[in-house]
Scaffold this active site. Structure first.
Site, PDB file in Angstrom:
ATOM      1  N   ASP A 393       0.809  -1.223   0.000  1.00  0.00           N
ATOM      2  CA  ASP A 393       0.000   0.000   0.000  1.00  0.00           C
ATOM      3  C   ASP A 393       0.839   1.269   0.000  1.00  0.00           C
ATOM      4  O   ASP A 393       0.463   2.261  -0.612  1.00  0.00           O
ATOM      5  CB  ASP A 393      -0.897   0.014   1.241  1.00  0.00           C
ATOM      6  CG  ASP A 393      -2.025  -0.988   1.128  1.00  0.00           C
ATOM      7  OD1 ASP A 393      -2.134  -1.618   0.054  1.00  0.00           O
ATOM      8  OD2 ASP A 393      -2.780  -1.140   2.103  1.00  0.00           O
ATOM      9  N   VAL A 394       1.970   1.233   0.706  1.00  0.00           N
ATOM     10  CA  VAL A 394       2.747   2.467   0.888  1.00  0.00           C
ATOM     11  C   VAL A 394       3.441   2.916  -0.388  1.00  0.00           C
ATOM     12  O   VAL A 394       4.046   3.985  -0.425  1.00  0.00           O
ATOM     13  CB  VAL A 394       3.781   2.332   2.028  1.00  0.00           C
ATOM     14  CG1 VAL A 394       3.089   2.077   3.354  1.00  0.00           C
ATOM     15  CG2 VAL A 394       4.809   1.266   1.728  1.00  0.00           C
TER      16      VAL A 394
END
Lengths: 470, 100
Positions: A393-394
């Protein structure tokens, strides 16, 4: 006389605690902080123990020895298990506060009901509610992090969840008011017990809808609760050292929780009551399957060798695969060739605040090469290779572009702006969050499928074998 | 007891906490959490009084369990914080025998 000495000792301990936190502002002085903390604790324990009111010494010795017996092994866990150890210690903190609150209430009820003033009752009830809910909530969080079999990993949601949780809390508050007004009534002890049960239950219900990706925030919030329960105990016992230490712990948890929320562009209420899992599953539907470009380890090693600036972006996957030591070998191989290597650390990478930094420090990577997201992002366009190790996600550009994505608005590490990207991924399934990552389908991205530790091990072998052959 | 004095202590300590912790290096957020946890286990002073005092047995049992829980946090919290902090090194002091 005795009172003066113990108050002075508590004052010194408070000052030592503040110094301890002050020294945590840079790694070079941080260990001094630990010594200050230990000194403060030791002074306070000795002075309290010396109080003439304390007569059953063997009980204390026994409990302290037991604390050492359990505490020492808990301090020796592998660093990948630090998030669950931390959650467990919040549980212990909450339990201690809850039990002392319970003991004090029954004691005063038996021996001196006139002590049960309204202020004390409010403090006791705050102490037991916060204490017991932190206890079960943190146990649940620790269970999720440890992946204990009977604790559900995925967020558990059901209809009217928030409403039923809130009404449960409302009931607890109503009972609390009744108890505060009539602390010595015949039914008061039963009511007290009911509040304890509700707090224990509430702790469980608060944590079951929360998924792994939100753990850093939740751990920080539980940290804050544990601190506040110590503050409440300080109010009950009229002990200013407890109030100070609890307030320091509480504000630390609060600041960390705010940092985590900002790093996910979400609010407290959204984390606690958002039931993230549901939204994400809905967002995963539809759309044609896109194709990954995969690369061999040999090819990736060649590209890495040609690079002059490499950024490694670690995530929870690195911790799961225990790949940090292999990552360090890769770092050494690249450094040997004069390549600049930096690590880009997203604030919520991993399962607790600062998780990645500790793992990489364990692998002996100098902390001067660990760079925060905000500092590395302006440099990303100059980066030759961005190597994504178990992060998802990051680095997902959907956070910038796709308004429908559940992570829209979350600040990310701009891996996609690097000249080329290699992403190590265990399988072709979408990640933990259940959403596709556009980065993996980008023109300049190549996938390296496999276990992070194994893939990086292969890369190191390639680089070590290939060195000096050209 | 003086309620207002204790509330003053709480509010001022919170402000100090916010001020000091804001400046803690982001590198150290995990050790920060474990050290604050160990420090808030100073609640052990409350359980020492409850455990050691001249009180009914069941009250002292509650106190002893609380004392055990706090002591566990003190021991494991400070030890693991120190263990983690030992690992943070700068480039020049790193490793054994200059592998870099």
């Amino acid at each position: 006389m005795m009172y003066g000495i113990s108050q002075l000792a508590y004052l010194v301990a408070s000052a030592l605690f503040i110094f301890a936190l002050h020294w945590m502002n840079t790694p070079s002085t941080a260990r001094k902080g630990v010594y200050a903390g230990v000194a403060g604790t030791a002074i306070a324990v000795v002075v309290t123990w010396a109080d003439p009111a304390v007569i059953h010494h063997w009980w204390i010795v026994l409990a302290i020895v037991a604390g050492f017996v359990v505490g020492i092994p808990l301090a020796m866990v592998p660093l990948t298990a630090v998030p669950q150890r931390t959650a467990l210690s919040h549980a212990f903190g909450g339990l201690a506060a809850g039990l002392v609150g319970t003991a004090e209430y029954y004691l005063w009820l038996l021996e001196g009901p006139e002590h049960l003033t309204t202020f004390r009752m409010v403090a006791i009830i705050a102490e037991i509610i916060l204490g017991y809910l932190t206890f079960t909530g943190s146990l649940m969080a620790a269970g999720k992090l440890q992946e204990v079999k009977w604790v559900p990993q995925r967020p558990v949601t059901y209809p009217l969840q928030n409403l039923s949780n809130l009404s449960l809390f409302g009931v607890a508050l109503a009972l609390a008011v009744a108890l505060t007004l009539h602390p010595t009534a015949r039914w008061a002890p039963a009511l007290f017990g009911a509040i304890i049960v509700l707090a224990l239950l509430f702790g469980v219900l608060l944590i079951i809808p929360i998924g792994g990706a939100d753990m850093p925030t939740v751990i920080a919030i539980l940290n804050s609760y544990a601190g506040l329960s110590a503050v409440a105990m300080g109010f009950v016992l009229d002990n200013k050292l407890l109030i100070t230490a609890g307030a320091l712990d509480g504000s630390s948890g609060l600041i960390l929780a705010i940092i985590m929320c900002k790093a996910m562009n979400r609010s407290f209420t959204n984390v606690l009551f958002g039931a993230f899992g549901q939204v994400r599953q809905a967002a995963d539907e539809g759309g044609e399957r896109k194709v990954y470009k995969s690369e061999t380890v040999e090819g990736a090693a060649q590209v890495l060798e040609q690079a002059s600036f490499v950024v490694i972006i670690p995530g929870y996957g690195m911790a799961v695969a225990q790949a940090q030591h292999k990552v360090r070998e890769l770092y050494d191989q690249l450094k040997k060739r004069g390549i600049t290597v930096k690590f880009a650390i997203h604030p919520v990478a991993g399962r607790m605040p600062g998780h990645m930094n500790v793992l990489l420090a364990e692998a002996d990577i100098p902390y001067t090469d660990l760079v925060e997201m905000d500092e590395i992002n302006p440099d990303m366009p100059q980066v030759d290779v961005a190597l994504v190790v178990g992060a998802n996600d990051v680095v997902n550009p959907a956070a910038r572009t796709d308004k429908n994505s559940p992570i829209y608005g979350m600040p990310i590490i701009d891996a996609d702006k690097a000249r080329s990207v290699f992403a190590i991924k265990r399988s072709k399934n979408p990640g933990f969050a259940g959403i596709d990552n556009e980065l993996y389908f980008a023109d300049r991205t190549w996938m390296l499928f496999g276990d992070a530790k194994a893939v990086i091990g292969e890369l190191v072998k390639q680089l070590a074998g290939g060195s000096g052959m050209h | 007891m003086d309620i207002w004095a204790t509330l003053y202590v709480f509010v001022l300590a919170s402000f100090i906490g916010l001020g000091v912790i804001r400046r803690v290096s982001r590198l150290l957020h995990t050790p920060l959490m474990s050290i604050t946890n160990a420090m808030s286990a100073i609640a052990v002073v409350g359980s020492i009084i409850v455990t050691g005092g001249d009180y009914p047995l069941r009250i002292r049992i509650l106190g002893a369990i609380a004392l055990f829980a706090s002591m566990t946090n003190i021991v494991s919290g400070f030890l693991i914080t120190d263990r983690m902090l030992k690992m943070f090194k700068t480039g020049d002091k790193r490793g054994d025998g200059g592998r870099s």
